[in-house]
Design a protein around this motif. Structure first.
Motif, short mmCIF file in Angstrom:
data_model
loop_
_atom_site.label_atom_id
_atom_site.label_comp_id
_atom_site.label_asym_id
_atom_site.label_seq_id
_atom_site.Cartn_x
_atom_site.Cartn_y
_atom_site.Cartn_z
N GLU A 119 74.65 27.44 69.46
CA GLU A 119 74.84 28.75 70.10
C GLU A 119 73.50 29.33 70.53
OE1 GLU A 119 77.30 31.21 67.64
OE2 GLU A 119 78.99 29.81 67.75
N PRO A 120 72.83 28.67 71.47
CA PRO A 120 71.47 29.07 71.81
C PRO A 120 71.40 30.39 72.57
CG PRO A 120 72.23 27.40 73.33
CD PRO A 120 73.30 27.54 72.29
N GLU A 121 70.24 31.02 72.46
CA GLU A 121 69.97 32.24 73.23
C GLU A 121 69.65 31.86 74.68
OE1 GLU A 121 68.93 35.52 71.79
OE2 GLU A 121 69.91 34.89 69.95
N ILE A 122 68.97 30.73 74.80
CA ILE A 122 68.55 30.27 76.13
C ILE A 122 69.01 28.83 76.29
CG2 ILE A 122 66.60 29.87 77.67
CD1 ILE A 122 64.95 31.78 75.87
N LEU A 123 69.72 28.56 77.39
CA LEU A 123 70.09 27.18 77.70
C LEU A 123 69.21 26.71 78.85
CD1 LEU A 123 72.03 24.80 77.11
CD2 LEU A 123 73.48 25.67 78.94
N MET A 124 68.52 25.62 78.62
CA MET A 124 67.59 25.12 79.63
C MET A 124 68.14 23.85 80.25
SD MET A 124 64.05 26.04 77.82
CE MET A 124 63.55 24.44 78.10
N LEU A 125 68.26 23.84 81.55
CA LEU A 125 68.84 22.68 82.25
C LEU A 125 67.83 22.14 83.26
CD1 LEU A 125 71.48 25.13 82.51
CD2 LEU A 125 72.46 22.88 82.12
N ASP A 126 67.44 20.90 83.04
CA ASP A 126 66.46 20.28 83.93
C ASP A 126 67.21 19.39 84.92
OD1 ASP A 126 64.11 19.50 85.05
OD2 ASP A 126 63.29 18.52 83.28
N GLU A 127 67.23 19.80 86.16
CA GLU A 127 67.93 19.05 87.23
C GLU A 127 69.35 18.69 86.79
OE1 GLU A 127 66.59 18.29 90.18
OE2 GLU A 127 64.45 18.61 89.87
N PRO A 128 70.19 19.69 86.51
CA PRO A 128 71.48 19.37 85.88
C PRO A 128 72.42 18.52 86.73
CG PRO A 128 71.37 21.69 86.50
CD PRO A 128 70.00 21.14 86.68
N THR A 129 72.33 18.58 88.05
CA THR A 129 73.33 17.82 88.82
C THR A 129 72.73 16.68 89.64
OG1 THR A 129 73.21 19.29 90.74
CG2 THR A 129 74.80 19.85 89.03
N THR A 130 71.48 16.35 89.36
CA THR A 130 70.87 15.23 90.09
C THR A 130 71.63 13.95 89.79
OG1 THR A 130 68.73 16.26 90.07
CG2 THR A 130 68.74 13.90 90.39
N GLY A 131 72.00 13.24 90.84
CA GLY A 131 72.69 11.97 90.68
C GLY A 131 74.20 12.09 90.51
N LEU A 132 74.73 13.30 90.58
CA LEU A 132 76.18 13.45 90.42
C LEU A 132 76.85 13.57 91.78
CD1 LEU A 132 76.48 15.98 87.47
CD2 LEU A 132 76.24 13.49 87.43
N ASP A 133 78.13 13.15 91.85
CA ASP A 133 78.84 13.29 93.11
C ASP A 133 79.28 14.74 93.28
OD1 ASP A 133 81.55 13.71 92.03
OD2 ASP A 133 81.32 11.65 91.32
#
Lengths: 304, 276
Positions: A150-164
């Motif tokens: 249950e994080p305070e901050i969610l960090m997403l690095d290039e979350p959709t790279t390579g997805l259709d």
């Protein structure tokens, strides 16, 4: 939540991140937009308290990540660019074991894991080994894993790279839900549509520096026109035709494959082009995007 | 300086600090459980095959030529048993410190996933070591039990022999962990270790014949090998093979030093690589 002042990371003589300043507020979706190698991931890893900075000041939730790494990381959810799930373990086990790393109790995790599997819509994959999942599913699982504490901050690095495209939309939808629940999101991307869709506010980075900062709408307003006309005369002729189009719209960019004309009214400009006697092979009038902002700021496209 | 605004909602930091290494070990055990059949097969199949082929087969030839007093007054099987047990412990322990480290840094990168949580580099190193210890002890029980069943060792000597073997296993595992933590990509790491370290160590550590029978220019391999230190110590503890008290201390200290140095180097390298 996050305050960076003159944040710097150097590798020898190379400045990966060059004295950048920014702040992220609670509940905000904050984006770092820039091409590959702009320093986004390096910045993310410093925020994630796994990479020591070389200079400047950084506070995460009021503490210095160089000295309070474990405390800070206890409140972060991290979705790395490269999936690092355990392929031998089942979907539910990946979530469970990750929760155990934080010392969360088995009883708590039993319920939490089911909740998260439901949240990322992997109910029918619960007992499947990670190896059998598609790229989009793996990414969703990684997001679920990042939420287990249950994080305070969610960090997403290039979350959709390579997805259709379909997998991207499913993922965006989940991230919207999180935003609605008040989770602070920090996202890096080199996709302008993603930044426009997800971010309340963003910084545009290039070569370790911040080129601009603001909401997507502000950035487009400040650095671009309302509409853009894209015309193609064939790669050999674009440069030849371009000088004749000067004066149309507010600004012209000549790219190898097309000419972009920035204007308030795109249809009007297109009409002017044809009345001048030029017949483009293809033409398109569209709204300005962050891609145009980036082009204006750096003279390069994001995918260069 | 602003104030700490991280809510203390879920993660109990004190608990995470105290037990972090055990959480890592828990993961490793779960991972091992996916391979349990292979682990058991190696743990039991390996010694049984060895005992049948070498212990009983070659052993009977050895007994024929040495006469009834055997080697150092015991049967060939009894002579061999401490070395076999130590080898098994070394193999099991190093499996758990070398493969996972390479896997975690280069293949699946699971070590980086761990590092993104409240775990620290030294907890991660410690956890892998704990899991290795558990597998080493389990192997010592399995293999030791079989040796007793084959009358290769007297059950009264088993605890002391197990201890000597586990010491060797952990000393070598720590060194392997340190070595694996420097490997950037798997360019034949295991082949090199297998051919140039494990095989000579197995051959020249006084495993199959007393080390004194080895040509002097090869004896140094035994002296630096944890297997010899453990075997020599074990032979003393089991059937009373003559070892000077000071040498017993050296055996023990050497294995402990391997463990200490290996672990320290590994922990430092883990911290460095995780922060790259």
């Amino acid at each position: 939540m996050i305050v960076a002042k003159a944040l710097t990371k150097t590798y020898g003589d190379f400045k990966a991140v060059d004295a950048i300043d920014f702040k992220v507020k609670r509940g905000e979706a904050f984006g770092l937009l820039g091409p590959n190698g702009a320093g986004k991931s390096t910045t993310m890893r410093m925020i994630g308290a796994t990479l020591q900075r070389s200079g400047g000041d950084l506070q995460i939730l009021g503490k210095d990540p160089n000295t309070h790494g474990p405390e800070i990381r206890a409140h972060l959810g991290v979705v790395p660019q490269q999936d690092n799930l355990d392929r031998e373990l089942k979907v539910w086990e990946n979530l469970f074991i990750y929760g155990r790393y934080f010392g969360l109790s088995r009883k708590f995790l039993k319920a939490k894991v089911e909740e998260l599997i439901g949240f990322v819509k992997l109910e029918d994959k619960r007992d499947v080994k990670v190896d059998a999942l598609s790229g989009g599913m793996k990414r969703r699982l990684t997001i679920a894993r990042g939420l287990v504490n249950e994080p305070e901050i969610l960090m997403l690095d290039e979350p959709t790279t390579g997805l259709d495209p379909q997998a991207r939309h499913v993922l965006w939808d989940r991230l919207f839900r999180l935003k609605e629940q008040g989770v602070t999101l920090v996202i890096t991307t080199h996709y302008m549509d993603e930044a426009e869709q997800l971010c309340d506010r963003l910084i545009v980075m290039d070569k370790g520096k911040i080129m601009a900062e603001g909401s997507p709408a502000e950035l487009i307003r400040d650095y671009s026109s309302r509409e853009v006309v894209e015309v193609r005369f064939g790669s050999a002729k674009n440069a030849e035709v371009a000088p004749h189009l000067e004066g149309l719209g507010e600004r012209i960019e000549v790219l190898p494959d097309r000419i972009l004309i920035y204007a308030e009214n795109g249809e009007q400009v297109l009409h002017q082009i044809t009345t001048k006697g030029f017949e483009p092979l293809t033409s398109l009038v569209r709204r300005s995007s962050l891609e145009d902002v980036f082009l204006r700021l750096t003279g390069r496209t994001l995918v260069d | 300086m602003s104030t700490w605004i991280g809510a203390t909602k879920l993660v109990d930091l004190g608990k995470a600090r105290r037990w972090g290494a055990w959480y890592v070990a828990e993961y490793r055990l779960r991972n091992m459980s996916k391979w349990w059949s292979a682990i058991i097969a190696f743990g039991i199949g390996n010694p049984v095959l060895y005992l049948v082929s070498i212990g009983l087969g070659i052993g009977s030839l050895v007994t024929k030529s040495t006469g009834s007093h055997g080697i150092e007054g015991v049967s060939y099987l009894e002579f061999l048993a401490p070395a076999l047990l130590a080898t098994a412990c070394i193999q099991a322990a190093m499996d758990e410190t070398s493969f996972p480290v390479l896997e975690g840094f280069t293949w699946t990168r699971f070590l980086f996933a761990m590092n993104a949580t409240s775990l620290t580099g030294s907890q991660i190193t410690g956890g892998i070591m704990i899991a290795s210890f558990i597998r080493c002890v389990a192997t010592a029980f399995m293999y030791g039990g079989i040796l007793v069943a084959f009358s290769a060792i007297n059950i009264a000597h088993l605890p002391a022999l197990m201890l000597a073997s586990i010491f060797a296993g952990m000393g070598f595992a720590a060194v392997m962990m340190a070595a694996a933590s420097f490997v950037r990509d798997d360019d034949g790491f295991f082949a090199i270790v297998g051919r140039f370290i494990i095989a000579p160590m197995f051959m020249f550590s006084g495993t199959f014949y007393p080390i004194e029978k080895t040509p002097i220019y090869l004896q140094w391999i035994g002296w630096i090998s944890p297997l010899w230190h453990s075997t020599n110590m074990g032979r003393n503890l089991s059937y009373g093979h003559q070892v000077a008290p000071w040498l017993m201390v050296v055996h023990f200290a050497y294995l402990a030093a391997l463990y200490y140095i290996g672990f320290r180097v590994a922990a430092r390298q883990f911290k460095k690589r995780l922060a790259e």
